[in-house]
Design an enzyme around this catalytic site. Structure first.
Site, PDB file in Angstrom:
ATOM      1  N   HIS A  62      52.129  62.760  56.153  1.00 17.74           N
ATOM      2  CA  HIS A  62      52.759  61.489  56.530  1.00 17.74           C
ATOM      3  C   HIS A  62      53.565  61.601  57.824  1.00 17.74           C
ATOM      4  O   HIS A  62      54.396  60.757  58.106  1.00 17.74           O
ATOM      5  CB  HIS A  62      53.639  60.977  55.382  1.00 17.74           C
ATOM      6  CG  HIS A  62      52.850  60.585  54.161  1.00 17.74           C
ATOM      7  ND1 HIS A  62      53.428  60.133  53.001  1.00 17.74           N
ATOM      8  CD2 HIS A  62      51.506  60.594  53.917  1.00 17.74           C
ATOM      9  CE1 HIS A  62      52.481  59.872  52.108  1.00 17.74           C
ATOM     10  NE2 HIS A  62      51.308  60.153  52.633  1.00 17.74           N
ATOM     11  N   CYS A 117      54.044  55.628  80.215  1.00 20.85           N
ATOM     12  CA  CYS A 117      53.030  54.570  80.308  1.00 20.85           C
ATOM     13  C   CYS A 117      53.549  53.197  79.903  1.00 20.85           C
ATOM     14  O   CYS A 117      52.809  52.211  79.966  1.00 20.85           O
ATOM     15  CB  CYS A 117      51.816  54.941  79.455  1.00 20.85           C
ATOM     16  SG  CYS A 117      52.082  54.728  77.695  1.00 20.85           S
ATOM     17  N   SER A 172      56.017  66.978  43.011  1.00 25.35           N
ATOM     18  CA  SER A 172      55.190  65.795  43.283  1.00 25.35           C
ATOM     19  C   SER A 172      54.732  65.176  41.971  1.00 25.35           C
ATOM     20  O   SER A 172      54.373  65.885  41.032  1.00 25.35           O
ATOM     21  CB  SER A 172      53.963  66.194  44.116  1.00 25.35           C
ATOM     22  OG  SER A 172      53.038  65.122  44.148  1.00 25.35           O
TER      23      SER A 172
HETATM   24 ZN   LIG Z   1      52.895  56.585  76.616  1.00 26.41          ZN
END
Ligand SMILES: [Zn+2]
Length: 226
Positions: free
Chosen positions: A96, A132, A170
């Protein structure tokens, strides 16, 4: 595994998902308000994650590793405590993901979570990638987000190649994690289950201990042959 370290449980009574309605990945991507809400929650949890220290159960697996007996560790936990115990990252499968990393949803860049949370200011919106401009998100698997294929492959390989699988702390109810003890067992590995509650695999396991991990370790360390 981590409740001893003060990390709240996600699914049990009083667990995180009873308090918070989860933000699904598509909501995170399409809705700035949901993104902010998601980051606010992560920010609230961050101090606990940042300061969390491995408990005895984490150290037990590190001990197995140090004695050359641990070939891999598959976990659904996202608190990074196994890494903090000193287990090498390449030995682990974080099904996860982990809260110790931040990822960019566009370019896939992965950075350390400490840097981001230390000066996270949500007044001006959810954080964006400096490379970005894409959306940043803690490197955990959100609701509605697929698990990583490479992690699933690695976990299957471990299940097929081990000769002992220990399923610790678990309920063995959440897939795909719950499938790996089955794969190991069907492939001839010895299966030991240590968990407080009953599990669907109790009947096929070779050893079943319905104990809290800490109580089990007390018993284990008292045995003369260990
Ligand atoms: Zn990026």
């Amino acid at each position: 595994m981590s409740t001893e370290s003060g990390i709240p449980d996600y699914r049990s009574q009083g667990g995180i998902w009873q308090k918070f309605k989860p933000v699904y990945l598509d909501e995170f991507i399409s809705d700035e308000n949901k993104r902010i809400l998601y980051w606010q929650r992560k920010k609230e949890l961050w101090q606990g994650i940042k300061n969390g220290q491995p408990g005895r159960a984490h150290l037990f697996f590190k001990e197995l590793y140090d004695s050359g007996k641990l070939m891999g560790l598959i976990t659904q936990n996202i608190d990074g405590l196994h890494e903090k115990s000193g287990l090498p990252k390449d030995l682990m499968v974080n099904l996860h993901g982990t809260n110790l990393e931040i990822t960019c949803l566009r370019c896939g860049d992965i950075t350390d979570a400490h840097e981001l949370f230390d000066d996270l200011d949500l007044e001006h919106g959810a954080p964006l990638c400096v490379n970005c401009g894409g959306l940043l998100k803690p490197n955990t698997i959100s609701f509605g987000q697929q698990l990583r294929g490479e992690d699933l492959d690695k976990a299957s390989t471990l299940a097929l190649s081990c000769d002992l699988m220990i399923a610790a702390g678990s309920t063995l109810l959440v897939q795909p994690a719950a499938s790996y003890p089955v794969i190991a067992n069907e492939n001839g590995a010895v299966l030991a289950i240590i968990t407080l509650s009953e599990t669907p695999l109790d009947d096929v396991a070779d050893f079943v201990f319905h104990e809290k991990l800490s109580d089990f370790l007390d018993l284990l360390y008292e045995t003369p042959f260990f």
